[in-house]
Design a protein around this motif. Structure first.
Motif, PDB file in Angstrom:
ATOM      1  N   ASP A 153       8.826   0.298   9.287  1.00  0.00           N
ATOM      2  CA  ASP A 153       9.659  -0.214   8.203  1.00  0.00           C
ATOM      3  C   ASP A 153       9.029   0.182   6.859  1.00  0.00           C
ATOM      4  OD1 ASP A 153      11.189  -1.627   6.407  1.00  0.00           O
ATOM      5  OD2 ASP A 153      10.994  -3.550   7.435  1.00  0.00           O
ATOM      6  N   PRO A 154       9.691   1.057   6.090  1.00  0.00           N
ATOM      7  CA  PRO A 154       9.090   1.528   4.840  1.00  0.00           C
ATOM      8  C   PRO A 154       9.185   0.534   3.682  1.00  0.00           C
ATOM      9  CG  PRO A 154      11.251   2.505   5.119  1.00  0.00           C
ATOM     10  CD  PRO A 154      10.960   1.711   6.372  1.00  0.00           C
ATOM     11  N   ARG A 155       9.961  -0.524   3.836  1.00  0.00           N
ATOM     12  CA  ARG A 155      10.154  -1.468   2.734  1.00  0.00           C
ATOM     13  C   ARG A 155       8.863  -2.195   2.366  1.00  0.00           C
ATOM     14  NH1 ARG A 155      14.280  -5.460   4.896  1.00  0.00           N
ATOM     15  NH2 ARG A 155      12.835  -5.238   6.620  1.00  0.00           N
ATOM     16  N   GLY A 156       7.951  -2.334   3.306  1.00  0.00           N
ATOM     17  CA  GLY A 156       6.703  -3.041   3.055  1.00  0.00           C
ATOM     18  C   GLY A 156       5.573  -2.143   2.574  1.00  0.00           C
ATOM     19  N   ASP A 157       5.897  -0.933   2.185  1.00  0.00           N
ATOM     20  CA  ASP A 157       4.882   0.019   1.737  1.00  0.00           C
ATOM     21  C   ASP A 157       4.045  -0.595   0.608  1.00  0.00           C
ATOM     22  OD1 ASP A 157       3.799   2.323   0.043  1.00  0.00           O
ATOM     23  OD2 ASP A 157       4.617   3.409   1.770  1.00  0.00           O
ATOM     24  N   GLN A 158       2.736  -0.508   0.747  1.00  0.00           N
ATOM     25  CA  GLN A 158       1.825  -1.120  -0.223  1.00  0.00           C
ATOM     26  C   GLN A 158       1.916  -0.502  -1.613  1.00  0.00           C
ATOM     27  OE1 GLN A 158      -0.001  -4.015   0.188  1.00  0.00           O
ATOM     28  NE2 GLN A 158       1.382  -4.028   1.939  1.00  0.00           N
ATOM     29  N   ARG A 159       2.377   0.743  -1.717  1.00  0.00           N
ATOM     30  CA  ARG A 159       2.546   1.366  -3.037  1.00  0.00           C
ATOM     31  C   ARG A 159       3.646   0.663  -3.828  1.00  0.00           C
ATOM     32  NH1 ARG A 159       3.141   7.304  -0.694  1.00  0.00           N
ATOM     33  NH2 ARG A 159       4.259   6.003   0.801  1.00  0.00           N
ATOM     34  N   ILE A 160       4.683   0.215  -3.133  1.00  0.00           N
ATOM     35  CA  ILE A 160       5.755  -0.543  -3.791  1.00  0.00           C
ATOM     36  C   ILE A 160       5.204  -1.882  -4.258  1.00  0.00           C
ATOM     37  CG2 ILE A 160       7.968  -1.712  -3.454  1.00  0.00           C
ATOM     38  CD1 ILE A 160       8.611   0.432  -1.324  1.00  0.00           C
ATOM     39  N   LYS A 161       4.502  -2.548  -3.364  1.00  0.00           N
ATOM     40  CA  LYS A 161       3.942  -3.859  -3.693  1.00  0.00           C
ATOM     41  C   LYS A 161       2.979  -3.765  -4.875  1.00  0.00           C
ATOM     42  CE  LYS A 161       2.409  -7.979  -1.328  1.00  0.00           C
ATOM     43  NZ  LYS A 161       2.052  -8.559  -0.036  1.00  0.00           N
ATOM     44  N   ALA A 162       2.127  -2.755  -4.883  1.00  0.00           N
ATOM     45  CA  ALA A 162       1.162  -2.588  -5.971  1.00  0.00           C
ATOM     46  C   ALA A 162       1.868  -2.314  -7.297  1.00  0.00           C
ATOM     47  CB  ALA A 162       0.192  -1.462  -5.642  1.00  0.00           C
ATOM     48  N   ALA A 163       2.892  -1.459  -7.272  1.00  0.00           N
ATOM     49  CA  ALA A 163       3.623  -1.137  -8.505  1.00  0.00           C
ATOM     50  C   ALA A 163       4.327  -2.374  -9.050  1.00  0.00           C
ATOM     51  CB  ALA A 163       4.628  -0.019  -8.246  1.00  0.00           C
ATOM     52  N   LEU A 164       4.996  -3.124  -8.177  1.00  0.00           N
ATOM     53  CA  LEU A 164       5.713  -4.321  -8.620  1.00  0.00           C
ATOM     54  C   LEU A 164       4.752  -5.429  -9.053  1.00  0.00           C
ATOM     55  CD1 LEU A 164       8.580  -4.286  -5.991  1.00  0.00           C
ATOM     56  CD2 LEU A 164       8.783  -3.798  -8.445  1.00  0.00           C
ATOM     57  N   ALA A 165       3.597  -5.529  -8.396  1.00  0.00           N
ATOM     58  CA  ALA A 165       2.596  -6.528  -8.800  1.00  0.00           C
ATOM     59  C   ALA A 165       2.057  -6.187 -10.191  1.00  0.00           C
ATOM     60  CB  ALA A 165       1.470  -6.594  -7.787  1.00  0.00           C
ATOM     61  N   ALA A 166       1.794  -4.912 -10.446  1.00  0.00           N
ATOM     62  CA  ALA A 166       1.284  -4.495 -11.750  1.00  0.00           C
ATOM     63  C   ALA A 166       2.295  -4.776 -12.860  1.00  0.00           C
ATOM     64  CB  ALA A 166       0.923  -3.008 -11.718  1.00  0.00           C
ATOM     65  N   LEU A 167       3.562  -4.770 -12.498  1.00  0.00           N
ATOM     66  CA  LEU A 167       4.636  -5.047 -13.461  1.00  0.00           C
ATOM     67  C   LEU A 167       4.959  -6.531 -13.560  1.00  0.00           C
ATOM     68  CD1 LEU A 167       6.931  -2.112 -12.338  1.00  0.00           C
ATOM     69  CD2 LEU A 167       5.870  -2.339 -14.600  1.00  0.00           C
ATOM     70  N   HIS A 168       4.269  -7.363 -12.773  1.00  0.00           N
ATOM     71  CA  HIS A 168       4.508  -8.816 -12.728  1.00  0.00           C
ATOM     72  C   HIS A 168       5.940  -9.124 -12.293  1.00  0.00           C
ATOM     73  CE1 HIS A 168       0.632  -9.149 -14.660  1.00  0.00           C
ATOM     74  NE2 HIS A 168       1.057  -8.305 -15.584  1.00  0.00           N
ATOM     75  N   LYS A 169       6.429  -8.370 -11.291  1.00  0.00           N
ATOM     76  CA  LYS A 169       7.797  -8.545 -10.799  1.00  0.00           C
ATOM     77  C   LYS A 169       7.842  -9.196  -9.423  1.00  0.00           C
ATOM     78  CE  LYS A 169       9.713  -6.311 -14.259  1.00  0.00           C
ATOM     79  NZ  LYS A 169      10.704  -6.856 -15.158  1.00  0.00           N
ATOM     80  N   LEU A 170       6.699  -9.374  -8.755  1.00  0.00           N
ATOM     81  CA  LEU A 170       6.714  -9.974  -7.420  1.00  0.00           C
ATOM     82  C   LEU A 170       6.968 -11.473  -7.529  1.00  0.00           C
ATOM     83  CD1 LEU A 170       3.824  -8.247  -5.445  1.00  0.00           C
ATOM     84  CD2 LEU A 170       6.285  -7.844  -5.292  1.00  0.00           C
ATOM     85  N   LYS A 171       7.930 -11.943  -6.783  1.00  0.00           N
ATOM     86  CA  LYS A 171       8.251 -13.376  -6.785  1.00  0.00           C
ATOM     87  C   LYS A 171       7.048 -14.139  -6.262  1.00  0.00           C
ATOM     88  CE  LYS A 171      11.704 -16.670  -5.294  1.00  0.00           C
ATOM     89  NZ  LYS A 171      12.926 -16.882  -4.533  1.00  0.00           N
ATOM     90  N   GLY A 172       6.688 -15.188  -6.987  1.00  0.00           N
ATOM     91  CA  GLY A 172       5.532 -15.974  -6.610  1.00  0.00           C
ATOM     92  C   GLY A 172       4.231 -15.449  -7.175  1.00  0.00           C
ATOM     93  N   HIS A 173       4.289 -14.265  -7.810  1.00  0.00           N
ATOM     94  CA  HIS A 173       3.090 -13.667  -8.402  1.00  0.00           C
ATOM     95  C   HIS A 173       3.304 -13.352  -9.875  1.00  0.00           C
ATOM     96  CE1 HIS A 173       2.734 -12.778  -4.092  1.00  0.00           C
ATOM     97  NE2 HIS A 173       1.462 -12.993  -4.295  1.00  0.00           N
TER      98      HIS A 173
END
Length: 174
Positions: A153-173
């Motif tokens: 499942d490519p949706r959980g790719d850590q590069r996506i998570k890292a990019a969205l975390a750096a942008l402060h877009k992750l829900k709960g983060h």
């Protein structure tokens, strides 16, 4: 006084560099050329050279939040108006994080009888899920069922998570 234009140029260059980094760190792009239906249907084939339309359909600035638990994206209302109304054969998209193509997906509709082995965004999902907020899009594993997905499942790719975390877009983060 002669140094003012030089200082102004440096400031503009720095600001434009920052802006490019932010806008390019995450995006969902539409292809500018047709995509072979076999790739979206079977999840196999080379999509790495597909040309992408600029600007991204959904950029980091368009996202209010992204929930990694269910891959739901809360979007700004003006962005929702840009989401394509796909034909039954779907409308392909490419998810890009930090300049890297992460996966090919497809916008689809609940009236489609076609299946897709790639991640899918059913644009009219609220017809079936009446409790879904109107500003949310969900990236499903595949369409019409998650079991149609091929490979990891490519949706959980850590590069996506890292990019969205750096942008402060992750829900709960935030």
């Amino acid at each position: 006084m002669k140094s003012f234009p030089s200082i102004l140029l440096v400031v503009v260059a720095l600001c434009s560099g920052c802006r490019a980094e932010t806008t390019n760190s995450f995006g969902i792009y539409l292809p500018s050329d047709p995509v072979d239906r076999g790739i979206t249907a079977h999840g196999k084939g080379d999509w790495s050279q597909i040309r992408l339309s600029e600007p991204p359909l959904i950029s980091a600035a368009d996202i209010v939040s992204y929930d990694f638990a269910d891959h739901s994206i809360r979007l700004r209302s003006e962005t929702l108006a840009k989401i394509p109304r796909p034909p039954v054969a779907g409308t392909p998209f490419v998810v890009v994080a930090d300049g890297q193509r992460i996966y090919l997906g497809v916008f689809t509709t609940c009236v489609s009888s076609m299946s897709f082995a790639v991640p899918s965004i059913m644009v009219d999902r609220r017809v079936l899920e009446t409790n879904q907020a109107p500003d949310i899009l969900v990236i499903e594993r595949a369409y019409p069922q998650p079991s149609f997905g091929v490979g990891p499942d490519p949706r959980g790719d850590q590069r996506i998570k890292a990019a969205l975390a750096a942008l402060h877009k992750l829900k709960g983060h935030e």
